[in-house]
Design a protein around this motif. Structure first.
Motif, PDB file in Angstrom:
ATOM      1  N   GLY A   1       5.867  -2.050  38.594  1.00  0.00           N
ATOM      2  CA  GLY A   1       6.937  -1.096  38.317  1.00  0.00           C
ATOM      3  C   GLY A   1       7.329  -1.099  36.845  1.00  0.00           C
ATOM      4  O   GLY A   1       7.528  -0.046  36.239  1.00  0.00           O
ATOM      5  N   ILE A   2       7.432  -2.279  36.281  1.00  0.00           N
ATOM      6  CA  ILE A   2       7.767  -2.407  34.861  1.00  0.00           C
ATOM      7  C   ILE A   2       6.645  -1.842  34.004  1.00  0.00           C
ATOM      8  O   ILE A   2       6.887  -1.087  33.060  1.00  0.00           O
ATOM      9  CB  ILE A   2       8.060  -3.868  34.492  1.00  0.00           C
ATOM     10  N   ARG A   3       5.409  -2.179  34.323  1.00  0.00           N
ATOM     11  CA  ARG A   3       4.265  -1.693  33.546  1.00  0.00           C
ATOM     12  C   ARG A   3       4.214  -0.162  33.554  1.00  0.00           C
ATOM     13  O   ARG A   3       4.028   0.485  32.520  1.00  0.00           O
ATOM     14  CB  ARG A   3       2.965  -2.265  34.107  1.00  0.00           C
ATOM     15  N   GLU A   4       4.390   0.419  34.738  1.00  0.00           N
ATOM     16  CA  GLU A   4       4.334   1.870  34.864  1.00  0.00           C
ATOM     17  C   GLU A   4       5.445   2.542  34.045  1.00  0.00           C
ATOM     18  O   GLU A   4       5.210   3.527  33.348  1.00  0.00           O
ATOM     19  CB  GLU A   4       4.470   2.269  36.334  1.00  0.00           C
ATOM     20  N   LEU A   5       6.633   1.975  34.097  1.00  0.00           N
ATOM     21  CA  LEU A   5       7.755   2.533  33.346  1.00  0.00           C
ATOM     22  C   LEU A   5       7.530   2.411  31.840  1.00  0.00           C
ATOM     23  O   LEU A   5       7.772   3.358  31.088  1.00  0.00           O
ATOM     24  CB  LEU A   5       9.064   1.844  33.759  1.00  0.00           C
ATOM     25  N   LEU A   6       7.051   1.265  31.395  1.00  0.00           N
ATOM     26  CA  LEU A   6       6.813   1.083  29.956  1.00  0.00           C
ATOM     27  C   LEU A   6       5.697   2.003  29.447  1.00  0.00           C
ATOM     28  O   LEU A   6       5.731   2.451  28.312  1.00  0.00           O
ATOM     29  CB  LEU A   6       6.473  -0.372  29.647  1.00  0.00           C
ATOM     30  N   ASP A   7       4.721   2.279  30.305  1.00  0.00           N
ATOM     31  CA  ASP A   7       3.601   3.138  29.907  1.00  0.00           C
ATOM     32  C   ASP A   7       3.932   4.630  29.970  1.00  0.00           C
ATOM     33  O   ASP A   7       3.212   5.448  29.435  1.00  0.00           O
ATOM     34  CB  ASP A   7       2.380   2.861  30.782  1.00  0.00           C
ATOM     35  N   SER A   8       5.042   4.969  30.627  1.00  0.00           N
ATOM     36  CA  SER A   8       5.384   6.396  30.769  1.00  0.00           C
ATOM     37  C   SER A   8       6.014   6.956  29.508  1.00  0.00           C
ATOM     38  O   SER A   8       6.463   6.280  28.643  1.00  0.00           O
ATOM     39  CB  SER A   8       6.321   6.594  31.943  1.00  0.00           C
TER      40      SER A   8
ATOM     41  N   ASN B   1      14.405  -5.071  18.940  1.00  0.00           N
ATOM     42  CA  ASN B   1      13.972  -3.857  19.620  1.00  0.00           C
ATOM     43  C   ASN B   1      13.841  -4.160  21.111  1.00  0.00           C
ATOM     44  O   ASN B   1      13.030  -4.991  21.509  1.00  0.00           O
ATOM     45  CB  ASN B   1      12.644  -3.366  19.054  1.00  0.00           C
ATOM     46  N   ILE B   2      14.624  -3.491  21.931  1.00  0.00           N
ATOM     47  CA  ILE B   2      14.576  -3.664  23.378  1.00  0.00           C
ATOM     48  C   ILE B   2      13.856  -2.456  23.956  1.00  0.00           C
ATOM     49  O   ILE B   2      14.253  -1.314  23.711  1.00  0.00           O
ATOM     50  CB  ILE B   2      15.995  -3.791  23.971  1.00  0.00           C
ATOM     51  N   ASP B   3      12.792  -2.702  24.719  1.00  0.00           N
ATOM     52  CA  ASP B   3      12.011  -1.623  25.296  1.00  0.00           C
ATOM     53  C   ASP B   3      12.450  -1.251  26.703  1.00  0.00           C
ATOM     54  O   ASP B   3      12.272  -0.124  27.136  1.00  0.00           O
ATOM     55  CB  ASP B   3      10.527  -1.993  25.337  1.00  0.00           C
ATOM     56  N   LEU B   4      12.994  -2.226  27.439  1.00  0.00           N
ATOM     57  CA  LEU B   4      13.314  -1.999  28.839  1.00  0.00           C
ATOM     58  C   LEU B   4      14.588  -2.738  29.223  1.00  0.00           C
ATOM     59  O   LEU B   4      14.756  -3.903  28.884  1.00  0.00           O
ATOM     60  CB  LEU B   4      12.168  -2.496  29.728  1.00  0.00           C
ATOM     61  N   LEU B   5      15.449  -2.051  29.935  1.00  0.00           N
ATOM     62  CA  LEU B   5      16.642  -2.662  30.509  1.00  0.00           C
ATOM     63  C   LEU B   5      16.445  -2.709  32.014  1.00  0.00           C
ATOM     64  O   LEU B   5      16.212  -1.680  32.647  1.00  0.00           O
ATOM     65  CB  LEU B   5      17.886  -1.832  30.179  1.00  0.00           C
ATOM     66  N   LEU B   6      16.496  -3.893  32.595  1.00  0.00           N
ATOM     67  CA  LEU B   6      16.443  -4.092  34.040  1.00  0.00           C
ATOM     68  C   LEU B   6      17.817  -4.589  34.444  1.00  0.00           C
ATOM     69  O   LEU B   6      18.247  -5.653  34.013  1.00  0.00           O
ATOM     70  CB  LEU B   6      15.362  -5.111  34.413  1.00  0.00           C
TER      71      LEU B   6
END
Length: 77
Positions: free
Chosen positions: A70-77, A3-8
């Motif tokens: 930035g990552i935290r905010e995006l994951l929490d949105s 499971n991938i939550d974020l792509l940077l």
């Protein structure tokens, strides 16, 4: 299955751009959050054929003080 939550991803890459990469991953996981980065200015990469107007974007070089929140905010949105 992983499971991938974020792509940077970088915006400009050989063979494809970051939006194309993100779109490919989003076909597999529509809920995937994507963050783009580039050494180019945001106005240089938000052209409709590259990223579009509404993206999560970080200008390189990126300090950890900008990346982590930035990552935290995006994951929490």
């Amino acid at each position: 299955m992983i499971n991938i939550d974020l792509l940077l991803t970088d915006v400009i890459m050989p063979g494809m751009n970051g939006r194309e990469l993100a779109d490919g991953f989003k076909e597999i996981n529509p809920n995937l959050k994507c963050m783009f980065m580039s050494g180019y200015t945001v106005s240089g990469v938000t052209h409709p054929n590259i990223l579009g107007a509404e993206v999560n974007f970080l200008q390189k070089p990126i300090s950890d003080r900008k990346l982590a929140p930035g990552i935290r905010e995006l994951l929490d949105s």
